[in-house]
Design a protein around this motif. Structure first.
Motif, mmCIF file in Angstrom:
data_model
loop_
_atom_site.group_PDB
_atom_site.id
_atom_site.type_symbol
_atom_site.label_atom_id
_atom_site.label_comp_id
_atom_site.label_asym_id
_atom_site.label_seq_id
_atom_site.Cartn_x
_atom_site.Cartn_y
_atom_site.Cartn_z
ATOM 1 N N ASN A 1 43.791 -44.218 61.509
ATOM 2 C CA ASN A 1 42.953 -45.362 61.877
ATOM 3 C C ASN A 1 43.118 -45.755 63.341
ATOM 4 O O ASN A 1 43.015 -46.929 63.701
ATOM 5 N N TYR B 1 41.173 -55.121 61.449
ATOM 6 C CA TYR B 1 39.899 -54.410 61.640
ATOM 7 C C TYR B 1 38.727 -55.350 61.881
ATOM 8 O O TYR B 1 37.572 -54.937 61.815
ATOM 9 N N ARG C 1 30.770 -43.915 61.589
ATOM 10 C CA ARG C 1 30.774 -44.261 60.155
ATOM 11 C C ARG C 1 29.557 -43.659 59.464
ATOM 12 O O ARG C 1 29.660 -43.079 58.379
ATOM 13 N N GLY D 1 38.539 -50.036 53.270
ATOM 14 C CA GLY D 1 37.452 -50.274 54.215
ATOM 15 C C GLY D 1 36.496 -51.369 53.774
ATOM 16 O O GLY D 1 35.564 -51.716 54.516
ATOM 17 N N SER E 1 31.993 -49.504 54.564
ATOM 18 C CA SER E 1 33.156 -49.771 55.419
ATOM 19 C C SER E 1 32.828 -50.786 56.501
ATOM 20 O O SER E 1 31.782 -50.703 57.148
ATOM 21 N N ASN F 1 42.347 -52.322 54.392
ATOM 22 C CA ASN F 1 42.880 -50.981 54.555
ATOM 23 C C ASN F 1 43.743 -50.734 53.311
ATOM 24 O O ASN F 1 44.572 -51.585 52.989
ATOM 25 N N VAL G 1 36.235 -44.439 57.083
ATOM 26 C CA VAL G 1 35.413 -44.453 55.875
ATOM 27 C C VAL G 1 36.244 -43.854 54.751
ATOM 28 O O VAL G 1 36.775 -42.747 54.868
ATOM 29 N N THR G 2 36.385 -44.626 53.693
ATOM 30 C CA THR G 2 37.106 -44.141 52.527
ATOM 31 C C THR G 2 36.092 -43.464 51.621
ATOM 32 O O THR G 2 35.052 -44.038 51.287
ATOM 33 N N ARG H 1 40.717 -40.959 53.152
ATOM 34 C CA ARG H 1 40.359 -41.929 54.186
ATOM 35 C C ARG H 1 40.136 -41.173 55.492
ATOM 36 O O ARG H 1 41.047 -40.520 55.995
ATOM 37 N N THR I 1 35.317 -51.114 58.803
ATOM 38 C CA THR I 1 36.486 -50.747 59.613
ATOM 39 C C THR I 1 36.147 -49.533 60.477
ATOM 40 O O THR I 1 34.989 -49.115 60.531
#
Lengths: 368, 368
Positions: free
Chosen positions: A39, A195, A282, A168, A299, A165, A304-305, A342, A301
């Motif tokens: 991250n 974030y 993203r 996201g 997301s 986290n 991207v999860t 992630r 943040t």
């Protein structure tokens, strides 16, 4: 036995919260081609921050200003609060450790979400706290359940990250405000906003900085692109802020870091540019995931999860195959979040590598 | 009352170990002309270290290597020990805090000298330790009395600095080795060698790095001229070194600091040049002191502690008069050490200012 440790220390495991990519690279014997697992902000710091740090390097024979005066005042101005509301510390990680130390004696309950930030749990364990966890709901932390647990356990400390986290995901400001309203008078909500700058408007709530029930945490590690300098800050009530003086490492922040953070907070234009780059990345990560039959979570943040659609073992195989193909990524540690990997918002060249390697990684993982 | 602190935290005073020169400058409204009070290295860091930090500034978007791998290995090589004997931490200050946390539960005795390093005492108090002090003897710490106190109190932690701060005095290696031999098997001697590079040969003892009874502390803040980067290290037995992993801030060291420290330890020639400059400055400070009827104490550090020949009140007036004339100096905090002021080995231009201002400062102080 030699020097005897405290009973508490003897009870602690020798685990570490995260293994760094450099450690993995040494074990592999080669460098990652895409560093999109921690991250970090691959778009880098403000050129003004880099210049300020380079200029300060020759002054590094001097200790830092232990009051962090100039930086603290600049942060206060940027957030429209008083300097007495701002504590500057050694990253959010360092601040988390100090907050736990201030509030938690051995055996006291601390509330967090199951699968949330491991370094917070590390500090809770490190001071003998008893971690009480609440499950995520629909891949989001569950503010009401966290507050319910605080009241049930008579806990004095509760942690939430918004945006979250490792998932996201996020809550609108109104929900966080409602959560703050639910915090008992003798408790403290740690609102980790590492974030926040990547989130849409209306996610970071307006809060009374004199409210002793909430401590907002921010960092230079993410949107400012300065993870390496170890500077975070907390915004909260003066009585809490000043209490850090009782236990902190007063000369703990690098003088060069102070200069870099100061220049960074004075360059909001850079953060805006980073935000645009992150938004594009993203979207691209989402597209790559979908093109491979995976589901990107929404997301707010700089990562991207991605739901790999099966269990933790499968996602772990996907991750390992990516790592084996020089793509550094990480994944949530516990079920059911660990069906995901992630993926950080790397530069286009790194996402090219991701796009190229993901199909083969999925194929390897599917073989079991 | 808002968030409730632990009983221990509630019991702590809100004092800070040191007030920085920047704080004083803000209060005065003007800058010091001679910054010779914080035992900094006015001759600055190695140019190679400055260049390495400048190069790393643009890479500050990455987290540091939490293992400090390269730096740890370079330190180990420089000292002829194994990497498993080396812990890299956030300055000696940060390491002192971690050691106290590892060993001291509330109420346990910790032995130091009366008037020795205040930041160690700050950490002892911060973890609820009970400080047991032993007086200096002839302006030196008293190794045998320290060991006697350890045995009498059944203490598990004892601190000594060799060479000493704030007095600048030292013991030959043989005396320190004898002290180590006297440490009980269940206790730990913290041997603070922050100033070791400035001492004559034969002051830093050869020690078995596997001996669990001693932890040697070193820093980049003094001879390496890098006080601002916050990197120190400890050399000791692997079981103690690895225990830091249980509680440390794993990503706590700046990436730029890692680069600077690595370049510094690879440039021993710079340290040798600094040592020569410091030796010349010590001689000059001694001359200035004697020319004003004061007595410079022998020093194995980068400062000279000067006996002002009267009581603490007088020395404090001398100090205040110097500060009022733009010369930043400090002094020991407790009697009888506080009959002295402590003058750092500044550059020639700073010692010119000292030479110019000291007579007037003494005159002001004599007026009472």
């Amino acid at each position: 036995m030699p020097a005897r440790f405290t009973a508490l220390v003897d009870s602690l495991p020798a685990t570490v919260p995260f293994v760094g990519p450099e450690t993995q690279e040494r074990a592999r014997g080669s460098a990652f081609r895409a560093r999109i697992g921690a991250n970090e902000n691959a778009f880098g710091p403000s050129p003004a921050a880099v210049a300020a740090m380079q200029a300060e390097a020759a002054e590094a024979w001097k200790y830092c200003d232990p009051e962090n005066h100039d930086l603290k005042h600049a942060i206060a101005a940027a957030h429209g609060v008083a300097p007495e509301n701002v504590y500057v510390g050694e990253g959010i990680d360092g601040i988390l450790g100090l907050v736990v130390r201030l509030l938690i004696a051995p055996g006291m309950p601390v509330v967090s979400s199951l699968g949330a930030y491991p370094t917070f749990n590390f500090h809770v364990a490190g001071f003998g706290g008893r971690l009480v966890t609440v499950p995520y709901r629909d891949d989001r932390e569950d503010p009401q359940a966290l507050i319910d647990a605080v009241r049930r356990e008579h806990a004095t400390l509760v942690y939430i990250a918004n945006p979250d986290n490792p998932m996201g995901t996020w809550w609108p400001a109104a929900d966080i405000r409602r959560m703050v309203d639910g915090v008992p008078d003798d408790a403290l909500l740690l609102l980790d906003e590492a974030y926040a700058e990547f989130a849409p408007d209306g996610v970071s709530p307006a809060l009374d900085p004199a409210d002793p029930r909430v401590l907002r945490l921010r960092t230079f590690s993410k949107a400012h692109g300065l993870a390496g300098i170890r500077v975070g800050y907390a915004i909260g009530a003066p009585a809490l802020i000043s209490s850090f003086d009782k236990i902190r490492n007063h000369f703990g922040i690098s003088r060069i870091s102070q200069a870099g953070a100061l220049a960074a907070i004075r360059d909001p234009g850079h953060v805006a540019r980073v935000r645009d780059e992150v938004e594009a990345a993203r979207a691209r990560i989402g597209g790559i995931a979908r093109a491979n039959g995976l589901v990107p979570l929404p997301s707010a943040t700089n990562f991207v999860t991605v739901d790999c659609g099966r269990d933790g073992a499968f996602a772990r195989r996907v991750l390992q195959a990516l790592v084996g193909r020089d793509v550094f990524v990480r994944m949530p540690g516990v079920a059911p979040l660990d069906r995901c990997i992630r993926i950080g918002c790397g530069r286009p060249v790194e996402l090219d590598i991701l796009e190229q390697e993901l199909p083969a990684a999925l194929e390897i993982a599917a073989r079991g």
